[in-house]
Design a protein around this motif. Sequence first.
Motif, PDB file in Angstrom:
ATOM      1  N   ILE A 153       0.841  -1.207   0.000  1.00  0.00           N
ATOM      2  CA  ILE A 153       0.000   0.000   0.000  1.00  0.00           C
ATOM      3  C   ILE A 153       0.872   1.251   0.000  1.00  0.00           C
ATOM      4  O   ILE A 153       0.587   2.219  -0.705  1.00  0.00           O
ATOM      5  CB  ILE A 153      -0.986  -0.020   1.192  1.00  0.00           C
ATOM      6  CG1 ILE A 153      -2.003  -1.157   1.014  1.00  0.00           C
ATOM      7  CG2 ILE A 153      -1.702   1.322   1.326  1.00  0.00           C
ATOM      8  CD1 ILE A 153      -2.857  -1.429   2.252  1.00  0.00           C
ATOM      9  N   GLU A 154       1.965   1.228   0.774  1.00  0.00           N
ATOM     10  CA  GLU A 154       2.897   2.361   0.764  1.00  0.00           C
ATOM     11  C   GLU A 154       3.524   2.525  -0.623  1.00  0.00           C
ATOM     12  O   GLU A 154       3.669   3.648  -1.117  1.00  0.00           O
ATOM     13  CB  GLU A 154       3.991   2.160   1.820  1.00  0.00           C
ATOM     14  CG  GLU A 154       3.499   2.315   3.231  1.00  0.00           C
ATOM     15  CD  GLU A 154       4.512   1.918   4.301  1.00  0.00           C
ATOM     16  OE1 GLU A 154       4.258   2.242   5.473  1.00  0.00           O
ATOM     17  OE2 GLU A 154       5.542   1.278   3.979  1.00  0.00           O
ATOM     18  N   ASN A 155       3.878   1.400  -1.246  1.00  0.00           N
ATOM     19  CA  ASN A 155       4.530   1.448  -2.563  1.00  0.00           C
ATOM     20  C   ASN A 155       3.619   2.011  -3.646  1.00  0.00           C
ATOM     21  O   ASN A 155       4.108   2.595  -4.617  1.00  0.00           O
ATOM     22  CB  ASN A 155       5.023   0.054  -2.973  1.00  0.00           C
ATOM     23  CG  ASN A 155       6.211  -0.404  -2.155  1.00  0.00           C
ATOM     24  OD1 ASN A 155       6.877   0.389  -1.492  1.00  0.00           O
ATOM     25  ND2 ASN A 155       6.478  -1.697  -2.181  1.00  0.00           N
ATOM     26  N   ILE A 156       2.307   1.838  -3.484  1.00  0.00           N
ATOM     27  CA  ILE A 156       1.375   2.373  -4.485  1.00  0.00           C
ATOM     28  C   ILE A 156       0.743   3.687  -4.023  1.00  0.00           C
ATOM     29  O   ILE A 156      -0.277   4.125  -4.548  1.00  0.00           O
ATOM     30  CB  ILE A 156       0.292   1.339  -4.884  1.00  0.00           C
ATOM     31  CG1 ILE A 156      -0.572   0.935  -3.683  1.00  0.00           C
ATOM     32  CG2 ILE A 156       0.925   0.133  -5.564  1.00  0.00           C
ATOM     33  CD1 ILE A 156      -1.780   0.074  -4.043  1.00  0.00           C
ATOM     34  N   GLY A 157       1.365   4.295  -3.039  1.00  0.00           N
ATOM     35  CA  GLY A 157       0.927   5.611  -2.581  1.00  0.00           C
ATOM     36  C   GLY A 157      -0.446   5.611  -1.926  1.00  0.00           C
ATOM     37  O   GLY A 157      -1.136   6.628  -1.930  1.00  0.00           O
ATOM     38  N   GLY A 158      -0.856   4.476  -1.367  1.00  0.00           N
ATOM     39  CA  GLY A 158      -2.135   4.404  -0.673  1.00  0.00           C
ATOM     40  C   GLY A 158      -3.343   4.283  -1.585  1.00  0.00           C
ATOM     41  O   GLY A 158      -4.478   4.297  -1.127  1.00  0.00           O
ATOM     42  N   GLU A 159      -3.110   4.172  -2.879  1.00  0.00           N
ATOM     43  CA  GLU A 159      -4.205   4.129  -3.863  1.00  0.00           C
ATOM     44  C   GLU A 159      -4.726   2.701  -4.043  1.00  0.00           C
ATOM     45  O   GLU A 159      -4.505   2.068  -5.069  1.00  0.00           O
ATOM     46  CB  GLU A 159      -3.720   4.690  -5.203  1.00  0.00           C
ATOM     47  CG  GLU A 159      -3.285   6.141  -5.147  1.00  0.00           C
ATOM     48  CD  GLU A 159      -4.410   7.100  -4.800  1.00  0.00           C
ATOM     49  OE1 GLU A 159      -5.547   6.886  -5.266  1.00  0.00           O
ATOM     50  OE2 GLU A 159      -4.148   8.057  -4.052  1.00  0.00           O
ATOM     51  N   THR A 160      -5.435   2.189  -3.062  1.00  0.00           N
ATOM     52  CA  THR A 160      -5.983   0.837  -3.153  1.00  0.00           C
ATOM     53  C   THR A 160      -7.295   0.858  -3.934  1.00  0.00           C
ATOM     54  O   THR A 160      -7.984   1.874  -3.985  1.00  0.00           O
ATOM     55  CB  THR A 160      -6.236   0.250  -1.751  1.00  0.00           C
ATOM     56  OG1 THR A 160      -7.170   1.080  -1.067  1.00  0.00           O
ATOM     57  CG2 THR A 160      -4.945   0.172  -0.950  1.00  0.00           C
ATOM     58  N   LEU A 161      -7.625  -0.274  -4.511  1.00  0.00           N
ATOM     59  CA  LEU A 161      -8.878  -0.402  -5.246  1.00  0.00           C
ATOM     60  C   LEU A 161      -9.990  -0.981  -4.374  1.00  0.00           C
ATOM     61  O   LEU A 161     -11.117  -0.495  -4.398  1.00  0.00           O
ATOM     62  CB  LEU A 161      -8.685  -1.278  -6.494  1.00  0.00           C
ATOM     63  CG  LEU A 161      -7.685  -0.760  -7.519  1.00  0.00           C
ATOM     64  CD1 LEU A 161      -7.529  -1.751  -8.663  1.00  0.00           C
ATOM     65  CD2 LEU A 161      -8.114   0.607  -8.039  1.00  0.00           C
ATOM     66  N   VAL A 162      -9.684  -2.037  -3.634  1.00  0.00           N
ATOM     67  CA  VAL A 162     -10.725  -2.700  -2.835  1.00  0.00           C
ATOM     68  C   VAL A 162     -10.257  -3.045  -1.420  1.00  0.00           C
ATOM     69  O   VAL A 162     -11.036  -3.540  -0.617  1.00  0.00           O
ATOM     70  CB  VAL A 162     -11.221  -4.008  -3.521  1.00  0.00           C
ATOM     71  CG1 VAL A 162     -11.909  -3.688  -4.830  1.00  0.00           C
ATOM     72  CG2 VAL A 162     -10.086  -4.995  -3.726  1.00  0.00           C
ATOM     73  N   SER A 163      -9.019  -2.801  -1.117  1.00  0.00           N
ATOM     74  CA  SER A 163      -8.447  -3.256   0.150  1.00  0.00           C
ATOM     75  C   SER A 163      -8.625  -2.243   1.268  1.00  0.00           C
ATOM     76  O   SER A 163      -8.775  -1.049   1.029  1.00  0.00           O
ATOM     77  CB  SER A 163      -6.955  -3.539  -0.037  1.00  0.00           C
ATOM     78  OG  SER A 163      -6.768  -4.486  -1.048  1.00  0.00           O
ATOM     79  N   GLU A 164      -8.558  -2.778   2.486  1.00  0.00           N
ATOM     80  CA  GLU A 164      -8.556  -1.908   3.660  1.00  0.00           C
ATOM     81  C   GLU A 164      -7.268  -1.101   3.650  1.00  0.00           C
ATOM     82  O   GLU A 164      -6.284  -1.491   3.028  1.00  0.00           O
ATOM     83  CB  GLU A 164      -8.616  -2.753   4.933  1.00  0.00           C
ATOM     84  CG  GLU A 164      -9.880  -3.563   5.070  1.00  0.00           C
ATOM     85  CD  GLU A 164      -9.846  -4.447   6.307  1.00  0.00           C
ATOM     86  OE1 GLU A 164      -8.793  -5.043   6.597  1.00  0.00           O
ATOM     87  OE2 GLU A 164     -10.879  -4.532   6.972  1.00  0.00           O
ATOM     88  N   GLY A 165      -7.269  -0.012   4.374  1.00  0.00           N
ATOM     89  CA  GLY A 165      -6.095   0.845   4.410  1.00  0.00           C
ATOM     90  C   GLY A 165      -5.056   0.376   5.405  1.00  0.00           C
ATOM     91  O   GLY A 165      -5.200  -0.644   6.083  1.00  0.00           O
ATOM     92  N   ILE A 166      -4.006   1.153   5.505  1.00  0.00           N
ATOM     93  CA  ILE A 166      -2.910   0.840   6.410  1.00  0.00           C
ATOM     94  C   ILE A 166      -3.399   0.797   7.849  1.00  0.00           C
ATOM     95  O   ILE A 166      -2.987  -0.063   8.630  1.00  0.00           O
ATOM     96  CB  ILE A 166      -1.763   1.861   6.227  1.00  0.00           C
ATOM     97  CG1 ILE A 166      -1.113   1.661   4.854  1.00  0.00           C
ATOM     98  CG2 ILE A 166      -0.724   1.729   7.338  1.00  0.00           C
ATOM     99  CD1 ILE A 166      -0.082   2.710   4.476  1.00  0.00           C
ATOM    100  N   ASP A 167      -4.301   1.698   8.217  1.00  0.00           N
ATOM    101  CA  ASP A 167      -4.778   1.730   9.598  1.00  0.00           C
ATOM    102  C   ASP A 167      -5.451   0.424  10.001  1.00  0.00           C
ATOM    103  O   ASP A 167      -5.235  -0.074  11.116  1.00  0.00           O
ATOM    104  CB  ASP A 167      -5.701   2.925   9.840  1.00  0.00           C
ATOM    105  CG  ASP A 167      -6.883   2.994   8.897  1.00  0.00           C
ATOM    106  OD1 ASP A 167      -6.904   2.286   7.861  1.00  0.00           O
ATOM    107  OD2 ASP A 167      -7.808   3.777   9.183  1.00  0.00           O
TER     108      ASP A 167
END
Length: 188
Positions: A153-167
């Motif tokens: 997620i860090e490598n893609i700049g937080g731009e997820t499509l369907v996944s939960e975030g880092i938090d």
Amino acid sequence: MYRIMANQEAKTNEEFEQTLKECRTLFEKKLHDYGASWRILRPQSLTDQLFIKAKRIRSLEIKKESLVGEGIRPEFIALINYGIVGLIQIYHGFSDTVDMDNVAAMALYDKYANEALALMKRKNHDYDEAWRGMRVSSYTDFILTKIERIKEIENIGGETLVSEGIDSNYMDIINYAVFGAIKLREKE
């Protein structure tokens, strides 16, 4: 049957709270010694710190020997505390200097520890104490998986499509680490 599950959930809540209290005490002592020096950690550095701790746990589980003298349980405690630091850093950003006093740091620590506790209670209710039937090594592997997800997620700049975030991943790391710490305390 429901009464037995309710009693087991109450036991889990108590053990979880007791473990968080132990973590809080250590965090507060380190805060006294070092201040909020962790405020300078950028997200990727914090992820790497979590990675180091989880890899050490896995190494000790496989090798069954520690040359440093510290066991697995203290590393689970560290994962809990770094997971809470991670949540603080996500929501408050990192700093180039120590910009937070100990009182503010402890207030934020309590806020995110309480959120992790509330999440565990909801999930534990739905999963019917499944964590008790798991091996400690599975918690380690799940934590390492969550860390790898955070890296991606860090490598893609937080731009997820369907996944939960880092938090969400930090919350899961905290909860798995608490379960590991509880199980290892039971073995002592």
